[in-house]
Design a protein around this motif. Structure first.
Motif, PDB file in Angstrom:
ATOM      1  N   LEU A 602     -64.688 -25.931  14.653  1.00  0.00           N
ATOM      2  CA  LEU A 602     -65.109 -27.300  14.358  1.00  0.00           C
ATOM      3  C   LEU A 602     -64.160 -27.931  13.343  1.00  0.00           C
ATOM      4  O   LEU A 602     -63.800 -29.101  13.441  1.00  0.00           O
ATOM      5  CB  LEU A 602     -66.540 -27.254  13.828  1.00  0.00           C
ATOM      6  CG  LEU A 602     -67.418 -28.449  14.040  1.00  0.00           C
ATOM      7  CD1 LEU A 602     -67.475 -28.827  15.509  1.00  0.00           C
ATOM      8  CD2 LEU A 602     -68.826 -28.151  13.540  1.00  0.00           C
ATOM      9  N   GLN A 603     -63.762 -27.116  12.370  1.00  0.00           N
ATOM     10  CA  GLN A 603     -62.847 -27.610  11.339  1.00  0.00           C
ATOM     11  C   GLN A 603     -61.503 -27.987  11.974  1.00  0.00           C
ATOM     12  O   GLN A 603     -60.929 -29.025  11.644  1.00  0.00           O
ATOM     13  CB  GLN A 603     -62.653 -26.525  10.280  1.00  0.00           C
ATOM     14  CG  GLN A 603     -61.982 -27.003   9.028  1.00  0.00           C
ATOM     15  CD  GLN A 603     -62.964 -27.669   8.070  1.00  0.00           C
ATOM     16  OE1 GLN A 603     -64.006 -27.096   7.772  1.00  0.00           O
ATOM     17  NE2 GLN A 603     -62.668 -28.856   7.617  1.00  0.00           N
ATOM     18  N   PHE A 605     -61.077 -28.889  15.018  1.00  0.00           N
ATOM     19  CA  PHE A 605     -61.351 -30.108  15.782  1.00  0.00           C
ATOM     20  C   PHE A 605     -61.357 -31.307  14.836  1.00  0.00           C
ATOM     21  O   PHE A 605     -60.787 -32.363  15.136  1.00  0.00           O
ATOM     22  CB  PHE A 605     -62.700 -29.956  16.487  1.00  0.00           C
ATOM     23  CG  PHE A 605     -63.115 -31.164  17.278  1.00  0.00           C
ATOM     24  CD1 PHE A 605     -62.465 -31.493  18.450  1.00  0.00           C
ATOM     25  CD2 PHE A 605     -64.148 -31.972  16.837  1.00  0.00           C
ATOM     26  CE1 PHE A 605     -62.839 -32.606  19.174  1.00  0.00           C
ATOM     27  CE2 PHE A 605     -64.534 -33.084  17.553  1.00  0.00           C
ATOM     28  CZ  PHE A 605     -63.873 -33.395  18.734  1.00  0.00           C
ATOM     29  N   ALA A 606     -61.989 -31.126  13.677  1.00  0.00           N
ATOM     30  CA  ALA A 606     -62.092 -32.221  12.705  1.00  0.00           C
ATOM     31  C   ALA A 606     -60.705 -32.701  12.281  1.00  0.00           C
ATOM     32  O   ALA A 606     -60.464 -33.893  12.127  1.00  0.00           O
ATOM     33  CB  ALA A 606     -62.895 -31.761  11.486  1.00  0.00           C
ATOM     34  N   GLN A 609     -59.300 -35.295  14.403  1.00  0.00           N
ATOM     35  CA  GLN A 609     -60.035 -36.553  14.539  1.00  0.00           C
ATOM     36  C   GLN A 609     -59.459 -37.605  13.596  1.00  0.00           C
ATOM     37  O   GLN A 609     -58.902 -37.270  12.557  1.00  0.00           O
ATOM     38  CB  GLN A 609     -61.516 -36.333  14.214  1.00  0.00           C
ATOM     39  CG  GLN A 609     -62.200 -35.374  15.151  1.00  0.00           C
ATOM     40  CD  GLN A 609     -62.100 -35.828  16.589  1.00  0.00           C
ATOM     41  OE1 GLN A 609     -62.491 -36.927  16.926  1.00  0.00           O
ATOM     42  NE2 GLN A 609     -61.541 -34.981  17.431  1.00  0.00           N
TER      43      GLN A 609
ATOM     44  N   ALA B 460     -64.482 -39.839  11.567  1.00  0.00           N
ATOM     45  CA  ALA B 460     -64.749 -38.726  12.471  1.00  0.00           C
ATOM     46  C   ALA B 460     -64.243 -37.409  11.891  1.00  0.00           C
ATOM     47  O   ALA B 460     -64.894 -36.371  12.021  1.00  0.00           O
ATOM     48  CB  ALA B 460     -64.105 -38.981  13.831  1.00  0.00           C
ATOM     49  N   ALA B 461     -63.109 -37.467  11.230  1.00  0.00           N
ATOM     50  CA  ALA B 461     -62.546 -36.226  10.673  1.00  0.00           C
ATOM     51  C   ALA B 461     -63.506 -35.640   9.643  1.00  0.00           C
ATOM     52  O   ALA B 461     -63.796 -34.440   9.644  1.00  0.00           O
ATOM     53  CB  ALA B 461     -61.189 -36.508  10.039  1.00  0.00           C
ATOM     54  N   TYR B 464     -66.825 -34.124  11.364  1.00  0.00           N
ATOM     55  CA  TYR B 464     -66.797 -32.794  11.965  1.00  0.00           C
ATOM     56  C   TYR B 464     -66.535 -31.718  10.918  1.00  0.00           C
ATOM     57  O   TYR B 464     -67.019 -30.594  11.035  1.00  0.00           O
ATOM     58  CB  TYR B 464     -65.779 -32.752  13.111  1.00  0.00           C
ATOM     59  CG  TYR B 464     -66.258 -33.573  14.293  1.00  0.00           C
ATOM     60  CD1 TYR B 464     -67.339 -33.140  15.046  1.00  0.00           C
ATOM     61  CD2 TYR B 464     -65.694 -34.793  14.611  1.00  0.00           C
ATOM     62  CE1 TYR B 464     -67.823 -33.892  16.101  1.00  0.00           C
ATOM     63  CE2 TYR B 464     -66.166 -35.556  15.675  1.00  0.00           C
ATOM     64  CZ  TYR B 464     -67.229 -35.096  16.412  1.00  0.00           C
ATOM     65  OH  TYR B 464     -67.714 -35.826  17.451  1.00  0.00           O
ATOM     66  N   ALA B 465     -65.772 -32.080   9.886  1.00  0.00           N
ATOM     67  CA  ALA B 465     -65.581 -31.115   8.807  1.00  0.00           C
ATOM     68  C   ALA B 465     -66.924 -30.859   8.117  1.00  0.00           C
ATOM     69  O   ALA B 465     -67.242 -29.720   7.739  1.00  0.00           O
ATOM     70  CB  ALA B 465     -64.564 -31.651   7.808  1.00  0.00           C
ATOM     71  N   ALA B 468     -68.916 -28.545  10.199  1.00  0.00           N
ATOM     72  CA  ALA B 468     -68.426 -27.177  10.010  1.00  0.00           C
ATOM     73  C   ALA B 468     -68.991 -26.601   8.719  1.00  0.00           C
ATOM     74  O   ALA B 468     -69.387 -25.429   8.664  1.00  0.00           O
ATOM     75  CB  ALA B 468     -66.906 -27.154   9.987  1.00  0.00           C
ATOM     76  N   ARG B 472     -71.250 -23.319   8.164  1.00  0.00           N
ATOM     77  CA  ARG B 472     -70.903 -22.250   7.229  1.00  0.00           C
ATOM     78  C   ARG B 472     -72.046 -21.982   6.258  1.00  0.00           C
ATOM     79  O   ARG B 472     -72.362 -20.829   5.947  1.00  0.00           O
ATOM     80  CB  ARG B 472     -69.649 -22.631   6.439  1.00  0.00           C
ATOM     81  CG  ARG B 472     -68.402 -22.454   7.233  1.00  0.00           C
ATOM     82  CD  ARG B 472     -67.163 -22.536   6.354  1.00  0.00           C
ATOM     83  NE  ARG B 472     -66.048 -22.840   7.229  1.00  0.00           N
ATOM     84  CZ  ARG B 472     -65.510 -24.048   7.344  1.00  0.00           C
ATOM     85  NH1 ARG B 472     -65.937 -25.047   6.597  1.00  0.00           N
ATOM     86  NH2 ARG B 472     -64.536 -24.254   8.192  1.00  0.00           N
TER      87      ARG B 472
END
Lengths: 664, 494
Positions: A602-603, A605-606, A609, B460-461, B464-465, B468, B472
């Protein structure tokens, strides 16, 4: 020992001398190998037993008309074939090939054709679901079962017994597959490779499906050649080889191959008699498996000690291999037939597994084809033809075609002048000598790798029965194994001379979709598949109370159990794909590791983005289609709700916002 | 010079430092505590000591801190969501397990810290008030701490140095253990009020939709005084332009409107700002020759921001490692690493769960759905004490049992969704528009969807981070699901 022998065998030869390479078999595998080796400076001689080159890609010319062995599909993923066609021959794909985005099916008595399209976009997936080939739920099950098999994590060692299951066995092991779905799988396999799903290795079919899974990038299902194989491919390739200095002997049969002093020695028999045995530095056997076995084992009376099988006894097991002939009739009519669609048409339910292509719409227009329809009719199940003799068999096929396509008068027998068929131009061939390798379950235990220089010095194998990344009987597999054999030969030559002759031979290796991606897709679609299966079972039991199949009425009760088991097995396989170290971890650790791994993905993928204020890329076609679809569904739901609420719009779900009246 | 050599130097005389020096001094260890200020002094804090902390203070023999005339036992709470009173009831998880009192206390830090440090000094610790510690130097296996008292400077030495010097720990910085990850940093602001008229022992907290992720508090004390403050996550304040002084001002104005007893509340002190660093930001809390405890070691609840009790507990846990290290003569990081193992065993089950919740709440775009969900949770707890006792304890940072909480929460969520589904269908059948009501599942889904869309559209970045990070946080919490009892409830053996 081998080294000493080869030195002894060619003491006078300097490293700069061109090594003599014999290529036995002028099919596309042998020609591909010949092309690359000639380009690298090897002295290549090709031996072809038939009058024309091309093997299963050859054409016979009768009365000036080319008749291909059988019609071939050229898939998009035939990377190595396209390299030769576009780069070596310098042809443009779009000029010589017609893209096909699917195949058509014609049911007995039907007037309209069903479309089965390459499910490479949401739109084509949707079209397939509603194509009418099966009911919608069973189409869902069909497409899901393809995804399921494509995603299935076979262990990789195909010599394991548990890995060697056939397609039916795989389908049977799935909890959701219905009989009709299994029938369609069988139909596809029989149509394409003339083998039933009960002998096709599931692993082979998986490779086929993986190669085809191009979703969501729109891709044609295949390309069809706009002319004969001879005219478009084999002749230009032969010309190219001649320019490169390759010696080609047609109508020249290699009757024996002996290993003398570590080098292959060929005995050849041409039309004008047997020539003296001729030694070569290297040989590539690029014949069908049957002919290769005959050369490897030798004939009674020959010296068994000099045969390949004496060096590599395992090669005897290749006698397990099977092959099949696909009889074909080219039917030239006296007139244009109306209403035959373009592209490949399967006659659904025909006992001979007939398929037909109208080449008068496909091939470049010629005076011969302008005025008439020409159909190429192939019978994938040759054993279903109830006749003997070429004309009787050809006519039996035409009669069966006529039942599905009653738009012409076939006459009473082959050559009947009172018919719509121009018999003089039409041509039947049984293809007994142009057989298709049957990649059945058993074959997996014995398939050799293309070229095995460690065991067989100076002798290399090529042909679609060898293992390749295509792993099924296709043109691409043949080309790949030819190139692999050439590559192995070049490497062996470099080892013995200490210098690589020319640029290293390379192959285009296709990057297949990883198992993880497919498994994730399977996991996401699992509810839809089992739901569809329950739907199909329910509608069947409603349609046939009591059920034709025993247990059908109770079958939906078992589905939740199968579903649960399938879900967990898939999730576990996916977890193992993502983090192989899980195999030896405790359950709690496994969960933690999986989640952390997912977080890393996911990271990643991020990182790709757009951040705040970054320019946004245009949405993908998939996203656009999906949001259009979701938007339409939402609007429909909203309209339904509004209607249900008797015209009152649903209360807006305003976020809680109350103005605080703060005193100054 | 012998007077400048100690077994242990504790930098910082707050609750953690005082507890540590008490725990060491009572075993005859030669310990010095350096305190920069001169006690009593004011400290930015909610002054809230939960029952586990009170139990520990009593074990330390500081009864004076607990029983003074200015103590008001806290047994009830009210929770506002905007102007809406979602919860007004007793605090259901103050159930007296393992010798904890059935109440908490608001003890002004000026008094609490002074009493705890005095207690340590009485037990035998050397307390150096108004003494500022400089950098810690490690020389020949021993620590040199330069100190300044007034104009006088000198150097103390000890094989072990304990950083109990708060969120900007100098000791931590000397050891290279700085924490600047704003995801784990909270910003607070508080002042004292007077003129507050509330029921005895009833605190107030509130959530405002425009102040998420964060909350405000009003903790009453006798004589109409109260500790009033707000806290927000630093990252969100930064990313979404939340101004802490503005929130503070708005919160006071709103408190006067929403709480009848605060209508006439007036400021009784200047507002002071503070910072807390939460448990999730810990990488390690040991280094060659020393340990970090209390706020210096980031022992702060990621949701409530409480750290007094955690600080004292971390000191007790660390003192065991210190005793073992002195006995073994080992002061290297490898040996001191046992402290991390021990404090993780003690705090992980509760803190990682709370940290997981805090990770979810980091996304400001989800404020609407979070607001809806938490408000419904408080309303449910108000009606169902058992729900408040188990799930509510998670929110209060007390008696957190991740497995029991998650089971209860998910049962509630599924029940809610099912009821909401039934309600929506029956509304449709009755010809009414679905949505609304006590089980407004459709509204929740809509709010969730809007939050998701807004978050992706904004960044968006980051979105999604963040996802994540949530994954975690859940993964790290995972092993804690196997524990059936929170070790913090049983308490530490002393």
């Amino acid at each position: 020992m081998a080294k000493a022998r080869s030195r002894k065998a060619s003491p006078a030869k300097a490293a700069s001398a061109r090594p003599e390479v014999a290529i036995i078999g002028g099919g596309i595998a042998g020609l591909s190998a010949a092309l690359r080796l000639a380009q690298r400076g090897f002295a290549v001689t090709v031996f072809e037993a038939k009058p024309e080159l091309g093997g299963n890609m050859s054409s016979t010319t009768v009365h000036g008309i080319d008749h291909d062995v059988y019609p071939h599909m050229f898939c998009d993923w035939y990377a190595n074939f396209w390299t030769i066609f576009e780069q070596d021959l310098g042809f443009a794909r779009a000029t010589h090939f017609e893209p096909q985005d699917g195949v058509k099916l014609l049911e007995l008595g039907a007037e309209t054709y069903l479309d089965l399209r390459n499910p490479s976009t949401l739109a084509t997936v949707w079209e397939n679901l509603t194509s009418g080939i099966l009911s919608v739920p069973e189409m869902i099950v069909l497409m899901f079962s393809m995804l399921d098999l494509a995603a299935y994590p076979f262990g990789g060692d195909v010599t394991d017994n548990l890995e060697r299951i056939d397609v039916n066995g795989f389908l049977y092991s799935r909890g959701y597959v219905t009989e009709d779905v299994a029938k369609v799988h069988n139909y596809i396999l029989t149509l394409v490779w003339s083998m039933n799903s009960d002998v096709t290795a599931a692993k082979t079919y998986q490779d086929f499906l993986r190669h085809f899974s191009s979703f969501p990038n729109e891709q044609p299902l295949a390309w069809l050649l706009r002319g004969s194989l001879r005219q478009k491919i084999v002749q230009p390739l032969a010309d190219k080889l001649r320019d490169l200095g390759v010696t080609v002997h047609t109508e020249t049969m290699v009757t024996a191959l002996d290993i003398i002093d570590g080098r292959p020695r060929l005995t050849v028999e041409a039309r004008n008699g047997v020539a003296a045995p001729q030694p070569f530095d290297n040989a590539i056997i690029a014949t069908p498996a049957g002919a290769m076995i005959r050369l490897a084992m030798g004939a009674p009376g020959e010296d068994p000690a000099t045969k390949i099988v004496a060096v590599e006894p395992r090669i005897a097991q290749l006698q397990h291999f099977r092959d099949a002939a696909i009889p074909v009739v080219d039917i030239y009519f006296k007139k244009k037939l109306a209403g035959v669609p373009q592209g490949q048409i399967g006659l659904k339910g025909s006992p001979m597994m007939l398929s037909v292509i109208d080449i008068s719409q496909l091939w470049e227009t010629s005076s011969m084809l302008r005025e008439r329809t020409a159909l190429v009719l192939a019978a994938s199940d040759a054993f279903a033809i109830p006749a003997v003799g070429p004309e009787a068999r050809g006519f039996a096929m035409i009669e069966q075609l006529h039942r599905w396509l009653p738009i012409f008068n076939p006459g009473k027998h082959w050559g009947d002048p009172d018919s719509d068929i121009e018999w003089a131009m039409s041509h039947f061939r049984a293809n007994d000598t142009n057989r298709l390798f049957i990649d059945d379950v058993t074959s997996w235990a014995f398939r050799p790798t293309a070229g095995d220089p460690a065991a067989l010095p100076n002798i290399f194998l090529a042909g679609d029965y060898c293992q390749s990344s295509a792993d099924m009987a296709t043109i691409e597999a043949a080309v790949q194994t030819g190139l692999l054999a050439a590559q192995a030969l070049q490497a062996a030559d470099a080892r013995s001379h200490g210098k690589m002759r020319g640029e290293p031979i390379t192959l285009a290796v296709e990057q297949l979709d990883g198992g993880a991606k497919l498994l994730a897709a399977k996991l996401a679609l699992l509810p839809a598949a089992y739901g569809a299966s329950a739907w199909a079972a329910l509608s069947e039991s409603l349609a046939n109370p009591g059920g034709e199949r025993p247990g059908t009425e109770n079958y939906p009760l078992l589905l939740p159990l199968s579903y649960t088991l399938d879900w967990w097995k898939t999730a576990y396989s996916l977890a193992l794909q993502l983090a192989p170290e899980l195999k030896s971890a405790s359950l709690a650790d496994a969960g933690k590791t999986t989640l952390l791994k997912a977080a890393d993905l996911l990271q990643d993928f991020a990182r790709r983005q757009p951040g705040r204020g970054d320019p946004r890329p245009p949405p993908s076609e998939l996203a656009t289609t999906f949001s259009a679809f979701a938007g339409a569904a939402m609007r429909a739901a909203e309209a339904a709700l509004t209607k249900a609420a008797r015209g009152k719009p649903p209360a807006p779900d305003a976020p809680y916002k109350r103005r605080w009246r703060v005193k100054p | 010079m012998a007077g400048d050599r100690f077994d242990v130097i504790v930098v910082g005389g707050g609750p953690a430092g005082a507890t540590m020096s008490w725990a060491l001094a009572r075993q005859g260890i030669n310990v010095a505590v350096l305190e920069r200020t001169r006690f009593p002094r004011e400290k930015v804090c909610g002054d809230f000591v939960e029952p586990a902390g009170l139990r520990l203070i009593r074990v330390m023999g500081c009864d004076a801190a607990l029983d003074g005339p200015t103590r008001l036992p806290i047994t009830a709470n009210r929770v506002y969501f905007g102007p809406h009173l979602a919860y007004r009831n007793t605090i259901p998880y103050y159930d007296g397990q393992h010798g904890q009192p059935r109440h908490s206390l608001i003890i002004p830090r000026a008094e609490l810290d002074a009493m705890l440090l005095q207690n340590a000094e009485d037990t035998g610790a050397t307390v150096l008030m108004a003494t500022e510690a400089g950098a810690v130097r490690r020389e020949d296996g021993t620590n040199q701490v330069d100190i300044r008292c007034g104009d006088a400077t000198r150097s103390l030495s000890a094989p072990l140095v304990i950083g109990a010097d708060g969120f900007e720990s100098l000791v931590g910085r000397s050891a290279g253990l700085q924490r600047r990850d704003r995801r784990h940093i909270g910003i607070a602001r508080r002042m004292y009020l007077e003129g507050v008229e509330v029921d005895a022992g009833e605190t107030t907290i509130w959530f405002d939709e425009d102040h998420i992720p964060g909350y405000g508090w009003m903790f009453p004390m006798p004589g109409g005084r109260a500790n009033f403050g707000i806290g927000v996550l630093s990252e969100s304040a930064d990313r979404f332009g939340l101004s802490v002084p503005k929130i503070f001002g708005e919160s006071l104005a709103r408190l006067r409107l929403r709480h009848p007893g605060c209508r006439n509340a007036r400021a009784a002190s200047k507002p002071l700002g503070g910072v807390v660093k939460a448990y999730g930001g810990i990488d390690r809390n040991h280094f060659h020759g020393g340990l970090l405890i209390g706020d210096a070691g980031s022992f702060v609840d990621p949701i409530t921001g409480e750290g007094i009790t955690q600080g004292m507990e971390s000191a007790i846990i660390a003192s065991r490692t210190v005793v073992a290290a002195l006995a073994a003569g080992r002061f290297d990081a490898d040996f001191l690493g046992r402290y991390d193992t021990e404090f993780r065993a003690h705090f992980d089950p509760s803190m990682l769960y709370v940290g997981f919740c805090a990770a979810i709440m980091r996304n400001w775009h989800f404020r609407e759905i979070l607001w809806r969900v938490t408000r419904r949770g408080f309303e449910r707890a108000n009606a169902d004490p058992e729900f408040g006792r188990v799930a509510g304890a998670g929110f209060g940072g007390v008696d957190v049992q991740p497995r029991a909480i998650l089971i209860q929460l998910w049962t509630a969520v599924f029940g809610h969704l099912a009821r909401g589904g039934v309600d929506a269908v029956s509304a449709l059948l009755a010809g009414r528009a679905p949505g609304g009501g006590a089980h407004d599942m459709l509204g929740d889904l809509g709010a969730w969807h809007r939050g998701w869309q807004a978050s992706i559209a904004d960044d968006a970045a980051w979105h999604y981070a963040w996802l994540a990070d949530v994954a975690r946080a859940f993964a790290r919490m995972g092993p804690a699901l196997a524990t059936t009892e929170n070790p913090r409830v049983r308490g530490l053996e002393i």
